[in-house]
Design an enzyme around this catalytic site. Structure first.
Site, PDB file in Angstrom:
ATOM      1  N   SER A   3      68.729 -18.590  -5.441  1.00  0.00           N
ATOM      2  CA  SER A   3      67.381 -18.127  -5.762  1.00  0.00           C
ATOM      3  C   SER A   3      66.712 -19.169  -6.649  1.00  0.00           C
ATOM      4  CB  SER A   3      67.469 -16.783  -6.495  1.00  0.00           C
ATOM      5  OG  SER A   3      66.248 -16.421  -7.095  1.00  0.00           O
ATOM      6  N   TYR A  48      69.912 -10.204 -12.454  1.00  0.00           N
ATOM      7  CA  TYR A  48      69.643 -11.010 -11.262  1.00  0.00           C
ATOM      8  C   TYR A  48      69.741 -12.500 -11.610  1.00  0.00           C
ATOM      9  CZ  TYR A  48      67.388 -12.640  -6.976  1.00  0.00           C
ATOM     10  OH  TYR A  48      67.109 -13.280  -5.788  1.00  0.00           O
TER      11      TYR A  48
END
Length: 257
Positions: free
Chosen positions: A149, A162
């Site tokens: 990510s 996350y």
């Protein structure tokens, strides 16, 4: 030395195991590998999208099989690998795609959300990679592709688990790459930038944040899911055999600014 051929990008008759491959960006990864010749084994938490994906893969002339399984359950990794081997007899590529995000202010961030995100995004990836690696070591070859990510590189002040998990994915990618290189197994990551998906719809419609993001992207626009497909095929194919331990951003240049 073997001559370069466009066939090095093909996955003809390879078997790709992918978590979360029937929905979201995972569906596009499934499309990509099946378009270049791979059969696919998809692991999903539920049956959402199965029939649509089956039709797409079969339209490419390839096979697809499904397993409904919570990959965070104890023993799930071995169950998944055993099921894939029973179906196809081999695993050539693992794509660790399944993941989640939970967003809260720092003061209000629930412990349960921390644990849930870390369990899926990081722990399940570790265990499944470990189980698949045993199969690939015996076969003396394979590919593992982890989905990172922008938060593999940056902070995320409302998405603590996350961000931690995606930094961890970067670290595991490198550690597994180093450990598995002697067995002709390459381990890399793909880090999508800001992509136009239903999950990002609210962010795209935010009149302030959407403009900030777009102005931060040198390419000048959010990415489309299909723009990830070429990089995925590359990392799954023999064209990337001398690349290992890399995390490749597909972000329109977002990380440059």
């Amino acid at each position: 030395m073997e001559e370069f051929s466009i066939d090095s990008f093909a996955l003809t008759d390879k078997v790709v195991l992918i978590t979360g491959g029937a929905s979201g960006l995972g569906r596009f990864y499934t499309q990509a590998v099946s378009k270049v010749g791979a059969d696919v084994f998809i692991v999903s938490y539920d049956r959402t999208g199965w029939e649509d994906v089956r039709a797409e893969v079969e339209a490419n002339g390839r096979r697809v099989a499904f397993l409904q399984q919570d990959i965070t359950e104890p023993g799930a990794a071995k169950k998944i690998v055993d099921a894939a081997i029973a179906e196809y007899g081999r695993i050539d590529v693992l794509i660790n795609n399944a993941g989640m995000q939970r967003r809260h202010d720092i003061v209000d961030f629930p412990d349960d959300d921390w644990r849930a995100v870390i369990e899926l995004n990081l722990n399940a990836l570790y265990y499944l990679s470990h189980e698949v690696a045993k199969v690939m070591i015996d076969r003396k070859g394979g590919k593992i592709v982890n989905i990172g990510s922008m938060q593999s590189y940056r902070a995320g002040k409302f998405i603590f688990p996350y961000t931690a998990s995606k930094h961890g994915v970067m670290g595991l990618t490198r550690a597994y790459a180093d450990a598995l290189a002697p067995y002709n197994i390459q381990v890399n990551g793909l880090a999508p930038g800001y992509i136009n998906t239903p999950m990002t719809k609210a962010l795209q419609e935010d009149p302030v944040r959407s403009v900030e993001i777009r102005e931060h992207i040198p390419a000048g626009h959010w990415g489309e899911p299909r723009e990830l497909m070429g990089a995925m095929v590359f990392l799954c194919s023999s064209a990337s055999n001398y690349i290992t331990g890399a995390m490749i951003p597909v972000d329109g240049g977002y990380l440059l600014r």
